[in-house]
Design a protein around this motif. Sequence first.
Motif, PDB file in Angstrom:
ATOM      1  N   UNK A  35      78.660 -21.995   8.136  1.00  9.36           N
ATOM      2  CA  UNK A  35      78.162 -20.891   7.317  1.00  9.36           C
ATOM      3  C   UNK A  35      76.786 -20.414   7.793  1.00  9.36           C
ATOM      4  N   UNK A  36      76.021 -21.306   8.378  1.00  8.38           N
ATOM      5  CA  UNK A  36      74.717 -20.921   8.902  1.00  8.38           C
ATOM      6  C   UNK A  36      74.776 -20.025  10.113  1.00  8.38           C
ATOM      7  N   UNK A  37      75.966 -19.895  10.697  1.00 12.64           N
ATOM      8  CA  UNK A  37      76.159 -19.018  11.857  1.00 12.64           C
ATOM      9  C   UNK A  37      76.853 -17.705  11.472  1.00 12.64           C
ATOM     10  N   UNK A  38      77.247 -17.557  10.219  1.00  8.28           N
ATOM     11  CA  UNK A  38      77.949 -16.343   9.800  1.00  8.28           C
ATOM     12  C   UNK A  38      77.112 -15.094  10.060  1.00  8.28           C
ATOM     13  N   UNK A  39      75.830 -15.173   9.699  1.00  7.78           N
ATOM     14  CA  UNK A  39      74.944 -14.009   9.886  1.00  7.78           C
ATOM     15  C   UNK A  39      74.923 -13.596  11.354  1.00  7.78           C
ATOM     16  N   UNK A  40      74.804 -14.570  12.228  1.00  7.52           N
ATOM     17  CA  UNK A  40      74.682 -14.282  13.656  1.00  7.52           C
ATOM     18  C   UNK A  40      75.956 -13.683  14.221  1.00  7.52           C
ATOM     19  N   UNK A  41      77.110 -14.219  13.812  1.00  7.31           N
ATOM     20  CA  UNK A  41      78.372 -13.663  14.303  1.00  7.31           C
ATOM     21  C   UNK A  41      78.533 -12.204  13.890  1.00  7.31           C
ATOM     22  N   UNK A 127      77.333 -25.514  27.194  1.00  5.79           N
ATOM     23  CA  UNK A 127      77.401 -24.055  27.296  1.00  5.79           C
ATOM     24  C   UNK A 127      78.500 -23.455  26.431  1.00  5.79           C
ATOM     25  N   UNK A 128      79.662 -24.115  26.371  1.00  7.67           N
ATOM     26  CA  UNK A 128      80.782 -23.484  25.663  1.00  7.67           C
ATOM     27  C   UNK A 128      80.677 -23.590  24.152  1.00  7.67           C
ATOM     28  N   UNK A 129      80.051 -24.650  23.623  1.00  8.46           N
ATOM     29  CA  UNK A 129      79.933 -24.756  22.165  1.00  8.46           C
ATOM     30  C   UNK A 129      79.071 -23.635  21.589  1.00  8.46           C
ATOM     31  N   UNK A 130      77.898 -23.319  22.142  1.00 10.67           N
ATOM     32  CA  UNK A 130      77.158 -22.167  21.615  1.00 10.67           C
ATOM     33  C   UNK A 130      77.954 -20.865  21.661  1.00 10.67           C
ATOM     34  N   UNK A 131      78.736 -20.660  22.721  1.00  4.66           N
ATOM     35  CA  UNK A 131      79.557 -19.447  22.781  1.00  4.66           C
ATOM     36  C   UNK A 131      80.562 -19.424  21.635  1.00  4.66           C
ATOM     37  N   UNK A 132      81.163 -20.568  21.340  1.00  5.79           N
ATOM     38  CA  UNK A 132      82.125 -20.631  20.238  1.00  5.79           C
ATOM     39  C   UNK A 132      81.447 -20.389  18.896  1.00  5.79           C
ATOM     40  N   UNK A 133      80.255 -20.932  18.722  1.00  5.80           N
ATOM     41  CA  UNK A 133      79.552 -20.760  17.449  1.00  5.80           C
ATOM     42  C   UNK A 133      79.172 -19.303  17.217  1.00  5.80           C
ATOM     43  N   UNK A 134      78.865 -18.579  18.262  1.00  2.71           N
ATOM     44  CA  UNK A 134      78.426 -17.187  18.116  1.00  2.71           C
ATOM     45  C   UNK A 134      79.596 -16.197  18.149  1.00  2.71           C
ATOM     46  N   UNK A 135      80.632 -16.509  18.920  1.00  5.78           N
ATOM     47  CA  UNK A 135      81.689 -15.529  19.146  1.00  5.78           C
ATOM     48  C   UNK A 135      83.050 -15.952  18.604  1.00  5.78           C
TER      49      UNK A 135
END
Length: 285
Positions: A35-41, A127-135
């Motif tokens: 949920x803390x990444x919802x804003x960023x997505x 590298x791939x986990x941050x991409x998954x969290x954002x996208x």
Amino acid sequence: MARITAGIGSSHVPLMGVAVDQNKSADAYFAPIFEGYDWTRAWLAKDKPDVVILVYNDHASAFDANIIPTFAIGTGERFRSADEGWGPRPVPDVEGHPDLAWHVAQSLILDDFDMTIINEMDVDHGLTVPLSMMFGQPEAWPAKVIPLAVNVVTYPVPSGNRCWLLGEAIRRAVESFPEDLNVQIWGTGGMSHQLQGPRAGLLNREWDNRFMDGLVGDSDANRWIPHIEYLRETGSEGIEMVMWLIMRSALGSETRLLHRHYHIPCSNTAIGHMVLEPVESAPTA
């Protein structure tokens, strides 16, 4: 010219990738993290970058004890997901931006940084986990990615000040690239955690949040934090936070906070996430 319009800091805990891959992000344990990444997505969906310079560390996937580059930049056209012992993550290949990557590499080397140039490598969860969290889980990543690997696994690791100077040099390199590109820089890793020994499971909420405070505004105090303080206060793996300093300094002299998230625990790690923008490029009222 190309420009760095925003910076993102994020933990890259492999368990977050597992949650994405197994569709468990809404489970009770993971929901407060995601949920803390919802804003960023949502923000990225509206203001997608052309290129992400993604600062991360390799976890003995592309490099091992035989070759330990302090700073390495990926200049290839495509990077596959690494097999970290249980098969590659089911994520898209990372599409690079060779023209910008080679330009940045040349600029950094002429700026007295001894970069290792990597034309072919697999990229792991760093590298791939941050991409998954954002996208999320797209069929293809919506931005091209330039991997920039930093050694924070085997000592000696670069100092916070050296990482800060590298971020400043990356900013100069990007701004001298003639193509009009919206570039973001992401600093990943951390936050406080130790994976082994008597202090395994160490988490330090107070120190982590003070570090995040120091990335907002015009202070550069974080660049002078000595290695021993990271080790003492945040555990043996907390040193990964020097990679956030590359992101912060690449944004210029002053930053504005757009979003911030902190959660304990995920596995045995503290989760930190923030979105910053350079003040000079921020819209005025």
